[in-house]
Design an enzyme around this catalytic site. Structure first.
Site, PDB file in Angstrom:
ATOM      1  N   GLU A  11      35.166  53.490  43.153  1.00  0.00           N
ATOM      2  CA  GLU A  11      33.801  53.636  43.700  1.00  0.00           C
ATOM      3  C   GLU A  11      33.386  52.454  44.569  1.00  0.00           C
ATOM      4  O   GLU A  11      32.492  52.587  45.397  1.00  0.00           O
ATOM      5  CB  GLU A  11      32.781  53.828  42.568  1.00  0.00           C
ATOM      6  CG  GLU A  11      32.848  55.179  41.883  1.00  0.00           C
ATOM      7  CD  GLU A  11      33.779  55.175  40.682  1.00  0.00           C
ATOM      8  OE1 GLU A  11      34.701  54.315  40.619  1.00  0.00           O
ATOM      9  OE2 GLU A  11      33.597  56.032  39.801  1.00  0.00           O
ATOM     10  N   HIS A  53      35.423  50.884  46.828  1.00  0.00           N
ATOM     11  CA  HIS A  53      35.924  51.282  48.157  1.00  0.00           C
ATOM     12  C   HIS A  53      35.093  52.441  48.706  1.00  0.00           C
ATOM     13  O   HIS A  53      34.762  52.492  49.887  1.00  0.00           O
ATOM     14  CB  HIS A  53      37.379  51.759  48.070  1.00  0.00           C
ATOM     15  CG  HIS A  53      38.349  50.751  47.520  1.00  0.00           C
ATOM     16  ND1 HIS A  53      38.891  50.842  46.274  1.00  0.00           N
ATOM     17  CD2 HIS A  53      38.874  49.630  48.072  1.00  0.00           C
ATOM     18  CE1 HIS A  53      39.735  49.841  46.067  1.00  0.00           C
ATOM     19  NE2 HIS A  53      39.737  49.076  47.144  1.00  0.00           N
ATOM     20  N   GLN A 102      49.938  38.488  51.669  1.00  0.00           N
ATOM     21  CA  GLN A 102      48.781  37.841  51.040  1.00  0.00           C
ATOM     22  C   GLN A 102      48.972  37.635  49.539  1.00  0.00           C
ATOM     23  O   GLN A 102      48.086  37.152  48.858  1.00  0.00           O
ATOM     24  CB  GLN A 102      47.497  38.627  51.321  1.00  0.00           C
ATOM     25  CG  GLN A 102      47.355  39.945  50.565  1.00  0.00           C
ATOM     26  CD  GLN A 102      46.136  40.719  51.008  1.00  0.00           C
ATOM     27  OE1 GLN A 102      46.051  41.181  52.139  1.00  0.00           O
ATOM     28  NE2 GLN A 102      45.168  40.861  50.121  1.00  0.00           N
ATOM     29  N   MET A 109      43.695  48.101  50.106  1.00  0.00           N
ATOM     30  CA  MET A 109      45.065  48.129  49.580  1.00  0.00           C
ATOM     31  C   MET A 109      45.279  49.375  48.720  1.00  0.00           C
ATOM     32  O   MET A 109      46.258  49.466  47.973  1.00  0.00           O
ATOM     33  CB  MET A 109      45.345  46.863  48.776  1.00  0.00           C
ATOM     34  CG  MET A 109      45.257  45.608  49.656  1.00  0.00           C
ATOM     35  SD  MET A 109      46.172  44.219  49.011  1.00  0.00           S
ATOM     36  CE  MET A 109      45.357  43.942  47.454  1.00  0.00           C
ATOM     37  N   GLY A 110      44.340  50.324  48.812  1.00  0.00           N
ATOM     38  CA  GLY A 110      44.525  51.583  48.096  1.00  0.00           C
ATOM     39  C   GLY A 110      44.129  51.523  46.639  1.00  0.00           C
ATOM     40  O   GLY A 110      43.488  50.578  46.189  1.00  0.00           O
TER      41      GLY A 110
HETATM   42  P1  AMP Z   1      41.123  45.871  48.163  1.00  0.00           P
HETATM   43  O1  AMP Z   1      41.680  47.254  48.181  1.00  0.00           O
HETATM   44  O2  AMP Z   1      40.995  45.277  46.806  1.00  0.00           O
HETATM   45  O3  AMP Z   1      41.782  44.960  49.166  1.00  0.00           O
HETATM   46  O4  AMP Z   1      39.617  46.024  48.670  1.00  0.00           O
HETATM   47  C1  AMP Z   1      39.327  46.634  49.904  1.00  0.00           C
HETATM   48  C2  AMP Z   1      37.875  46.406  50.206  1.00  0.00           C
HETATM   49  O5  AMP Z   1      37.066  46.979  49.171  1.00  0.00           O
HETATM   50  C3  AMP Z   1      37.504  44.903  50.269  1.00  0.00           C
HETATM   51  O6  AMP Z   1      36.593  44.704  51.331  1.00  0.00           O
HETATM   52  C4  AMP Z   1      36.851  44.678  48.928  1.00  0.00           C
HETATM   53  O7  AMP Z   1      35.919  43.622  48.924  1.00  0.00           O
HETATM   54  C5  AMP Z   1      36.166  46.002  48.698  1.00  0.00           C
HETATM   55  N1  AMP Z   1      35.880  46.183  47.270  1.00  0.00           N
HETATM   56  C6  AMP Z   1      36.772  46.110  46.246  1.00  0.00           C
HETATM   57  N2  AMP Z   1      36.132  46.255  45.063  1.00  0.00           N
HETATM   58  C7  AMP Z   1      34.823  46.397  45.349  1.00  0.00           C
HETATM   59  C8  AMP Z   1      33.645  46.565  44.561  1.00  0.00           C
HETATM   60  N3  AMP Z   1      33.698  46.618  43.224  1.00  0.00           N
HETATM   61  N4  AMP Z   1      32.453  46.688  45.186  1.00  0.00           N
HETATM   62  C9  AMP Z   1      32.395  46.628  46.543  1.00  0.00           C
HETATM   63  N5  AMP Z   1      33.456  46.470  47.343  1.00  0.00           N
HETATM   64  C10 AMP Z   1      34.653  46.358  46.753  1.00  0.00           C
END
Ligand code: AMP
Length: 281
Positions: free
Chosen positions: A35, A37, A61, A30-31
């Site tokens: 670190e 991502h 969502q 979601m941008g």
């Molecule tokens: P989001 O942008 O929050 O939807 O996250 C996108 C992807 O990055 C998802 O698969 C998350 O689980 C992963 N992600 C977000 N934060 C972390 C983190 N601290 N460590 C590892 N993966 C992460």
């Protein structure tokens, strides 16, 4: 690196890559990349010829009282991070490119979505499964990378991929943390300095639970109490849930006999934060 906003453009790029027999890794996000991502992107880059990152704050969502409008966005910074890491393509659609006014089709995974985050976020996983299915159909990756920080999301997506015969591999990646232990999250940007300090309580409490288990404790209530009491010591934190569940079905356990997921969500002010650990036995 290309940045495109339409499904047709993604398909064109993928078609060219496939002509050259290149493998495609995919990191849906979601941008407001950090670190966490970046670790997924780096892994995808090492394991595939080309990598696609989607940046899309998916409205379906989010619940009605959640932070869809406030969710942080910074496409330029995200593009710089992707470019630096050799991403081949960013897909950054507008909402109406993904959901036109006639949109009616949703993907639901039963049971696995009932507890944990699913209990307090009605419809959340339906929105996640629907957008991830659409993105998989658009990008047609060989491998897709997800963070273990969203442990329930990984379990749900793995099941969806298996049940619906989606032709790709789901790769779970470890949680990336601040030095303090706080799991990195785009939502950490909502926190004031004082709140950020308070937020460390979640990883600290989960670590206490993990230590108990590593020292032989097998009673889930005892472990729950340890974690809950630790969080309650922090006046700025409010527990939303702490659950100790088995890894396959995500059902609560009373005694730890097999591998488990211990997951929690807290609120610090208006910010909702999640964290977890897996204990394998
Ligand atoms: P989001 O942008 O929050 O939807 O996250 C996108 C992807 O990055 C998802 O698969 C998350 O689980 C992963 N992600 C977000 N934060 C972390 C983190 N601290 N460590 C590892 N993966 C992460």
């Amino acid at each position: 690196m290309k940045i495109v906003k339409t499904i047709a453009e993604v398909r064109q790029v993928i078609k060219e890559w496939r002509k050259e027999d290149l493998t495609v890794g995919f990191v849906p996000t979601m941008g407001y990349l950090h670190e966490g991502h970046e670790s997924l992107i780096k892994r995808a880059v090492t394991e595939n010829d080309k990598v696609v990152v989607s940046i899309f704050v998916n409205p379906i969502q989010f619940g009605v009282n959640e932070d869809f409008d406030a969710y942080p966005r910074d496409l330029q910074k995200d593009a710089d991070l992707c470019e630096k890491n050799n991403v081949g393509l960013i897909f950054n659609p507008e909402v109406d490119e993904m959901y036109d006014e006639s949109f009616l089709s949703y993907v639901d995974v039963d049971k696995l979505t009932e507890g944990l985050c699913g209990r307090s976020r009605a419809g959340h996983f339906r929105g996640v499964c629907t957008v991830v299915t659409k993105l998989f159909n658009i990008v047609t990756p060989d491998k897709a990378y997800f963070g273990q920080k969203d442990a329930q999301q990984i379990a749900v997506i793995k099941k969806m991929v298996q049940d619906l015969n989606m032709n790709l591999e789901v790769i779970p990646c470890p949680i990336i943390r601040e030095k303090s232990g706080l799991a990195k999250s785009s939502r950490n940007s909502y926190l004031t300095e004082a709140e950020k300090e308070a937020a460390v309580v979640l990883s600290k409490a989960l670590n206490k639970g993990l230590s108990l288990i590593e020292n032989g404790e097998r009673n889930a209530t005892t472990i729950f109490n340890e974690i809950n009491n630790e969080i309650e010591k922090e006046p700025l934190a409010k527990v939303e849930y702490i659950e100790i569940v088995n890894l396959e079905a995500l059902q609560p356990v009373s005694v730890i006999e097999n591998s488990i997921l211990v997951a929690g969500a807290i609120r610090i002010g208006k910010t909702r934060l999640i964290d977890n650990f897996i204990f394998e036995c």
